[in-house]
Design a protein around this motif. Structure first.
Motif, PDB file in Angstrom:
ATOM      1  N   PHE A 100      30.428  54.037  31.690  1.00  0.00           N
ATOM      2  CA  PHE A 100      31.193  53.304  32.700  1.00  0.00           C
ATOM      3  C   PHE A 100      31.009  51.800  32.501  1.00  0.00           C
ATOM      4  CE2 PHE A 100      31.188  51.151  36.860  1.00  0.00           C
ATOM      5  CZ  PHE A 100      32.513  51.356  37.227  1.00  0.00           C
ATOM      6  N   LEU A 101      29.766  51.369  32.350  1.00  0.00           N
ATOM      7  CA  LEU A 101      29.492  49.940  32.166  1.00  0.00           C
ATOM      8  C   LEU A 101      30.088  49.425  30.858  1.00  0.00           C
ATOM      9  CD1 LEU A 101      25.854  49.750  33.532  1.00  0.00           C
ATOM     10  CD2 LEU A 101      27.971  49.018  34.659  1.00  0.00           C
ATOM     11  N   GLY A 102      30.122  50.272  29.847  1.00  0.00           N
ATOM     12  CA  GLY A 102      30.771  49.894  28.588  1.00  0.00           C
ATOM     13  C   GLY A 102      32.260  49.672  28.772  1.00  0.00           C
ATOM     14  N   LEU A 103      32.895  50.540  29.559  1.00  0.00           N
ATOM     15  CA  LEU A 103      34.316  50.382  29.840  1.00  0.00           C
ATOM     16  C   LEU A 103      34.562  49.112  30.656  1.00  0.00           C
ATOM     17  CD1 LEU A 103      37.242  51.340  29.712  1.00  0.00           C
ATOM     18  CD2 LEU A 103      36.740  52.891  31.623  1.00  0.00           C
ATOM     19  N   VAL A 104      33.692  48.842  31.613  1.00  0.00           N
ATOM     20  CA  VAL A 104      33.804  47.609  32.400  1.00  0.00           C
ATOM     21  C   VAL A 104      33.728  46.402  31.467  1.00  0.00           C
ATOM     22  CG1 VAL A 104      32.655  46.153  34.123  1.00  0.00           C
ATOM     23  CG2 VAL A 104      32.954  48.608  34.549  1.00  0.00           C
ATOM     24  N   ALA A 105      32.760  46.388  30.565  1.00  0.00           N
ATOM     25  CA  ALA A 105      32.616  45.272  29.624  1.00  0.00           C
ATOM     26  C   ALA A 105      33.845  45.131  28.735  1.00  0.00           C
ATOM     27  CB  ALA A 105      31.360  45.463  28.778  1.00  0.00           C
ATOM     28  N   GLU A 106      34.407  46.239  28.299  1.00  0.00           N
ATOM     29  CA  GLU A 106      35.609  46.200  27.452  1.00  0.00           C
ATOM     30  C   GLU A 106      36.794  45.625  28.216  1.00  0.00           C
ATOM     31  OE1 GLU A 106      38.169  46.581  24.213  1.00  0.00           O
ATOM     32  OE2 GLU A 106      35.994  46.494  24.332  1.00  0.00           O
ATOM     33  N   ILE A 107      36.943  46.001  29.479  1.00  0.00           N
ATOM     34  CA  ILE A 107      38.043  45.473  30.295  1.00  0.00           C
ATOM     35  C   ILE A 107      37.879  43.966  30.484  1.00  0.00           C
ATOM     36  CG2 ILE A 107      39.086  45.506  32.600  1.00  0.00           C
ATOM     37  CD1 ILE A 107      38.377  48.562  32.640  1.00  0.00           C
TER      38      ILE A 107
ATOM     39  N   ILE B 199      36.632  48.320  39.272  1.00  0.00           N
ATOM     40  CA  ILE B 199      37.674  49.021  40.036  1.00  0.00           C
ATOM     41  C   ILE B 199      38.673  49.651  39.077  1.00  0.00           C
ATOM     42  CG2 ILE B 199      39.637  48.679  41.591  1.00  0.00           C
ATOM     43  CD1 ILE B 199      37.857  46.553  43.038  1.00  0.00           C
ATOM     44  N   LEU B 200      39.090  48.903  38.063  1.00  0.00           N
ATOM     45  CA  LEU B 200      40.034  49.452  37.082  1.00  0.00           C
ATOM     46  C   LEU B 200      39.406  50.597  36.291  1.00  0.00           C
ATOM     47  CD1 LEU B 200      41.656  46.149  35.798  1.00  0.00           C
ATOM     48  CD2 LEU B 200      42.712  47.883  37.266  1.00  0.00           C
ATOM     49  N   ALA B 201      38.147  50.432  35.905  1.00  0.00           N
ATOM     50  CA  ALA B 201      37.459  51.498  35.163  1.00  0.00           C
ATOM     51  C   ALA B 201      37.364  52.761  36.015  1.00  0.00           C
ATOM     52  CB  ALA B 201      36.070  51.027  34.735  1.00  0.00           C
ATOM     53  N   ALA B 202      37.048  52.602  37.292  1.00  0.00           N
ATOM     54  CA  ALA B 202      36.951  53.758  38.186  1.00  0.00           C
ATOM     55  C   ALA B 202      38.283  54.477  38.307  1.00  0.00           C
ATOM     56  CB  ALA B 202      36.448  53.314  39.555  1.00  0.00           C
ATOM     57  N   LEU B 203      39.371  53.710  38.364  1.00  0.00           N
ATOM     58  CA  LEU B 203      40.696  54.340  38.413  1.00  0.00           C
ATOM     59  C   LEU B 203      40.944  55.142  37.137  1.00  0.00           C
ATOM     60  CD1 LEU B 203      42.849  51.483  39.951  1.00  0.00           C
ATOM     61  CD2 LEU B 203      42.349  53.704  40.987  1.00  0.00           C
ATOM     62  N   HIS B 204      40.587  54.569  36.006  1.00  0.00           N
ATOM     63  CA  HIS B 204      40.757  55.250  34.718  1.00  0.00           C
ATOM     64  C   HIS B 204      39.989  56.569  34.685  1.00  0.00           C
ATOM     65  CE1 HIS B 204      41.221  55.764  30.400  1.00  0.00           C
ATOM     66  NE2 HIS B 204      39.920  55.957  30.334  1.00  0.00           N
ATOM     67  N   LEU B 205      38.839  56.584  35.344  1.00  0.00           N
ATOM     68  CA  LEU B 205      37.987  57.780  35.341  1.00  0.00           C
ATOM     69  C   LEU B 205      38.370  58.785  36.419  1.00  0.00           C
ATOM     70  CD1 LEU B 205      34.604  55.962  34.749  1.00  0.00           C
ATOM     71  CD2 LEU B 205      35.981  57.243  33.087  1.00  0.00           C
ATOM     72  N   GLY B 206      39.370  58.445  37.229  1.00  0.00           N
ATOM     73  CA  GLY B 206      39.829  59.368  38.254  1.00  0.00           C
ATOM     74  C   GLY B 206      38.977  59.379  39.508  1.00  0.00           C
TER      75      GLY B 206
ATOM     76  N   GLY C  19      42.494  40.125  44.496  1.00  0.00           N
ATOM     77  CA  GLY C  19      42.665  39.435  43.219  1.00  0.00           C
ATOM     78  C   GLY C  19      43.400  40.283  42.202  1.00  0.00           C
ATOM     79  N   LEU C  20      43.061  41.562  42.144  1.00  0.00           N
ATOM     80  CA  LEU C  20      43.748  42.465  41.216  1.00  0.00           C
ATOM     81  C   LEU C  20      45.217  42.631  41.589  1.00  0.00           C
ATOM     82  CD1 LEU C  20      41.003  45.200  40.782  1.00  0.00           C
ATOM     83  CD2 LEU C  20      41.821  43.611  39.017  1.00  0.00           C
ATOM     84  N   ASP C  21      45.490  42.698  42.880  1.00  0.00           N
ATOM     85  CA  ASP C  21      46.869  42.815  43.351  1.00  0.00           C
ATOM     86  C   ASP C  21      47.649  41.549  42.986  1.00  0.00           C
ATOM     87  OD1 ASP C  21      49.109  43.943  44.813  1.00  0.00           O
ATOM     88  OD2 ASP C  21      48.550  42.641  46.488  1.00  0.00           O
ATOM     89  N   GLU C  22      47.046  40.406  43.225  1.00  0.00           N
ATOM     90  CA  GLU C  22      47.704  39.130  42.901  1.00  0.00           C
ATOM     91  C   GLU C  22      47.970  39.006  41.398  1.00  0.00           C
ATOM     92  OE1 GLU C  22      46.299  34.572  43.064  1.00  0.00           O
ATOM     93  OE2 GLU C  22      46.236  35.620  44.995  1.00  0.00           O
ATOM     94  N   ALA C  23      47.058  39.537  40.587  1.00  0.00           N
ATOM     95  CA  ALA C  23      47.213  39.500  39.132  1.00  0.00           C
ATOM     96  C   ALA C  23      48.177  40.562  38.615  1.00  0.00           C
ATOM     97  CB  ALA C  23      45.852  39.664  38.462  1.00  0.00           C
ATOM     98  N   GLY C  24      48.645  41.447  39.501  1.00  0.00           N
ATOM     99  CA  GLY C  24      49.567  42.499  39.100  1.00  0.00           C
ATOM    100  C   GLY C  24      48.905  43.663  38.389  1.00  0.00           C
TER     101      GLY C  24
ATOM    102  N   GLY D 150      47.497  47.177  34.562  1.00  0.00           N
ATOM    103  CA  GLY D 150      46.117  47.572  34.829  1.00  0.00           C
ATOM    104  C   GLY D 150      45.711  48.775  33.994  1.00  0.00           C
ATOM    105  N   LEU D 151      46.606  49.741  33.883  1.00  0.00           N
ATOM    106  CA  LEU D 151      46.326  50.914  33.052  1.00  0.00           C
ATOM    107  C   LEU D 151      46.137  50.529  31.596  1.00  0.00           C
ATOM    108  CD1 LEU D 151      48.798  53.600  34.443  1.00  0.00           C
ATOM    109  CD2 LEU D 151      46.312  53.616  34.600  1.00  0.00           C
TER     110      LEU D 151
END
Length: 95
Positions: free
Chosen positions: A6-13, A27-34, A59-64, A86-87
């Motif tokens: 999970f932390l690796g995916l966060v770092a990659e994002i 938040i994005l990583a968690a969505l990816h993981l379901g 912030g994520l919403d504002e960034a689209g 985001g995906l």
């Protein structure tokens, strides 16, 4: 998925979108993981104040990168989903 993965995916994002905070990327990583797509559940899962998660979602919403899909007016629990952009941040290169 393990905590390390999970932390690796966060770092990659964060690497792919340098303006994101680790919380936003989480938040994005968690969505990816379901994982559940609501602010209160995410805050509890990662032991972060709910208000900080709400700020990150704004912030994520504002960034689209996410779309907010509902909010409980009493608790402020907010539901959300990843936008196509985001995906794309959570997908492997070329995938």
């Amino acid at each position: 998925m393990s905590e390390a993965a999970f932390l690796g995916l966060v770092a990659e994002i964060v690497r792919r979108r340098s303006g994101l905070t680790s919380l936003e990327a989480g938040i994005l990583a968690a969505l990816h993981l379901g994982l559940p797509a609501d602010s209160r559940s995410f805050a509890k899962a990662v032991a972060v104040e709910h208000a900080l998660v709400l700020r990150a979602l704004a912030g994520l919403d504002e960034a689209g990168l996410v779309t907010l899909t509902g909010r409980d007016p009493r608790t402020q629990r907010t539901r959300y989903r990843a936008s196509p952009d985001g995906l794309a941040l959570t997908m492997p290169p070329g995938g």
